[in-house]
Design an enzyme around this catalytic site. Structure first.
Site, PDB file in Angstrom:
ATOM      1  N   GLY A   1       0.826  -1.199   0.000  1.00 45.55           N
ATOM      2  CA  GLY A   1       0.000   0.000   0.000  1.00 45.55           C
ATOM      3  C   GLY A   1       0.863   1.254   0.000  1.00 45.55           C
ATOM      4  O   GLY A   1       2.030   1.229  -0.402  1.00 45.55           O
TER       5      GLY A   1
ATOM      6  N   CYS B   1       2.839   6.992  13.256  1.00 45.84           N
ATOM      7  CA  CYS B   1       3.318   8.259  12.694  1.00 45.84           C
ATOM      8  C   CYS B   1       3.217   9.362  13.746  1.00 45.84           C
ATOM      9  O   CYS B   1       4.136  10.169  13.920  1.00 45.84           O
ATOM     10  CB  CYS B   1       2.536   8.623  11.439  1.00 45.84           C
ATOM     11  SG  CYS B   1       0.742   8.834  11.671  1.00 45.84           S
TER      12      CYS B   1
ATOM     13  N   SER C   1      -3.996  11.141   2.839  1.00 47.60           N
ATOM     14  CA  SER C   1      -2.776  10.406   3.216  1.00 47.60           C
ATOM     15  C   SER C   1      -3.088   9.208   4.103  1.00 47.60           C
ATOM     16  O   SER C   1      -2.179   8.470   4.486  1.00 47.60           O
ATOM     17  CB  SER C   1      -1.795  11.333   3.939  1.00 47.60           C
ATOM     18  OG  SER C   1      -2.283  11.672   5.229  1.00 47.60           O
TER      19      SER C   1
ATOM     20  N   ARG D   1      -6.803   3.526   8.394  1.00 46.99           N
ATOM     21  CA  ARG D   1      -8.163   3.677   8.930  1.00 46.99           C
ATOM     22  C   ARG D   1      -8.583   2.442   9.732  1.00 46.99           C
ATOM     23  O   ARG D   1      -9.273   2.557  10.743  1.00 46.99           O
ATOM     24  CB  ARG D   1      -9.139   3.954   7.787  1.00 46.99           C
ATOM     25  CG  ARG D   1      -8.871   5.300   7.095  1.00 46.99           C
ATOM     26  CD  ARG D   1      -9.671   5.475   5.814  1.00 46.99           C
ATOM     27  NE  ARG D   1      -9.249   6.658   5.083  1.00 46.99           N
ATOM     28  CZ  ARG D   1      -9.782   7.868   5.224  1.00 46.99           C
ATOM     29  NH1 ARG D   1     -10.782   8.041   6.069  1.00 46.99           N
ATOM     30  NH2 ARG D   1      -9.344   8.895   4.533  1.00 46.99           N
TER      31      ARG D   1
ATOM     32  N   ASN E   1      -6.595   0.671  11.455  1.00 46.75           N
ATOM     33  CA  ASN E   1      -5.742   0.590  12.643  1.00 46.75           C
ATOM     34  C   ASN E   1      -5.954   1.713  13.647  1.00 46.75           C
ATOM     35  O   ASN E   1      -5.140   1.894  14.550  1.00 46.75           O
ATOM     36  CB  ASN E   1      -4.266   0.626  12.222  1.00 46.75           C
ATOM     37  CG  ASN E   1      -3.806  -0.654  11.572  1.00 46.75           C
ATOM     38  OD1 ASN E   1      -4.398  -1.701  11.762  1.00 46.75           O
ATOM     39  ND2 ASN E   1      -2.751  -0.561  10.785  1.00 46.75           N
TER      40      ASN E   1
END
EC number: 1.2.1.10
Length: 292
Positions: free
Chosen positions: A13, A127, A160, A166, A168
């Site tokens: 991905g 992130c 992004s 989504r 997770n």
């Protein structure tokens, strides 16, 4: 160093494909297998166009070709990694986990580079964790002071956030909070992620609020300046844009992360920062075990 380390990437991905481009630019790593489930996905097509070995057999391919690679970047999902990690453990393959699965020790390169060769599986947290934890660590005097509360709010462009991101979201929150608590000794932590649909797309921004029993603005600013410089060595687009500001016992700092634009637009700094961190970990071990 005369020979690059052969690695595999599982997950094709947005994160996996951006990671591939970064690996192709590395002086220490070589991607010998880019593995997913759909040969017609944009990531697979990009990899094929670059002459990278691809497969749609998923982890089965990595089981059948275990001698091909030395270690794996897992860029799938937290749920998938719970299964994948057992397979890699059986194969005795080392893993750098880019999902919020929380299996291996947590790693933030600007604070400490966990040795995935030694541990077998290291976790890159999230992130938001990679963006916020260095600053939170600096605010709290490098994890030494008594911290009452830390809250982190990350705003990223909706474009992004792919399907895995989504899916997770719950794991993202819990893993980010666990990382904040671990690296700062904070008694209470809270992480929030906002997906912003604005056009043009926004750059990733993360605001850190910390409540301390005592504050020293000059010391906190010095600590933040130091940690920012370290993060920028592996994430060039990382920048403190607000603060540190102090209101009573509360400290506020906002950072922005602009991506390198290797595969995704530069506004996708949220994907860029975790990939840059993963590359930093991989290259650190490459230098340690294989020489310069």
């Amino acid at each position: 160093m005369t020979k690059k380390i052969p690695i595999a990437i599982l997950g094709t991905g947005n994160i996996g494909t951006d990671l591939l481009i970064k690996v192709l630019k590395s002086s220490y790593l070589e991607c010998v297998a880019f593995v997913g489930r759909n040969l017609n996905s944009s990531g697979m097509l990009r990899a094929a166009s670059l002459g990278v070995n691809i497969s749609d057999k998923g982890i089965i391919y990595l089981e059948e070709n275990k001698r091909l690679y030395d270690f794996v970047f897992d860029a799938t999902s937290a749920k998938s990694h719970l299964i994948n990690s057992k397979v890699f453990s059986k194969l005795k393959k080392k893993v750098i986990d880019l999902t919020p699965a929380k299996i291996g020790p947590m790693c933030v390169p600007s604070i400490s580079v966990s040795d995935f060769v030694e541990h077998g599986n290291v976790n890159m947290i999230s992130c938001g964790g990679q963006a916020s934890i260095p600053i939170a660590y600096a605010i709290t005097n490098f994890g030494k002071d008594d911290v009452e509360y830390i809250e982190v709010v990350s705003n990223i462009a909706s474009r992004s956030a792919g399907p895995a991101t989504r899916q997770n979201l719950d794991e993202y929150i819990s893993t980010t909070e666990k990382g904040l608590s671990f690296f700062t000794n904070a008694k209470k932590v809270k992480a929030i992620l906002n997906l912003n649909p604005a056009e043009p797309a926004i750059d990733m921004q993360t605001t850190i609020l910390a409540k301390l029993k005592k504050t020293n603005l000059s010391e906190i600013k010095s600590n933040i300046d130091k940690i920012e410089k370290i993060v920028k060595t592996y994430v060039p687009g990382y920048k403190v844009i607000v603060g540190p500001l102090i209101d009573d016992s509360r400290v506020f700092v906002t950072v922005k992360v602009k991506g390198l634009g290797d595969y995704l637009p530069s506004f996708a700094g949220n994907l860029d920062i975790i990939n840059c961190a993963a590359i930093a970990v991989a290259e650190s071990s490459a230098k340690k075990y294989y020489g310069k």
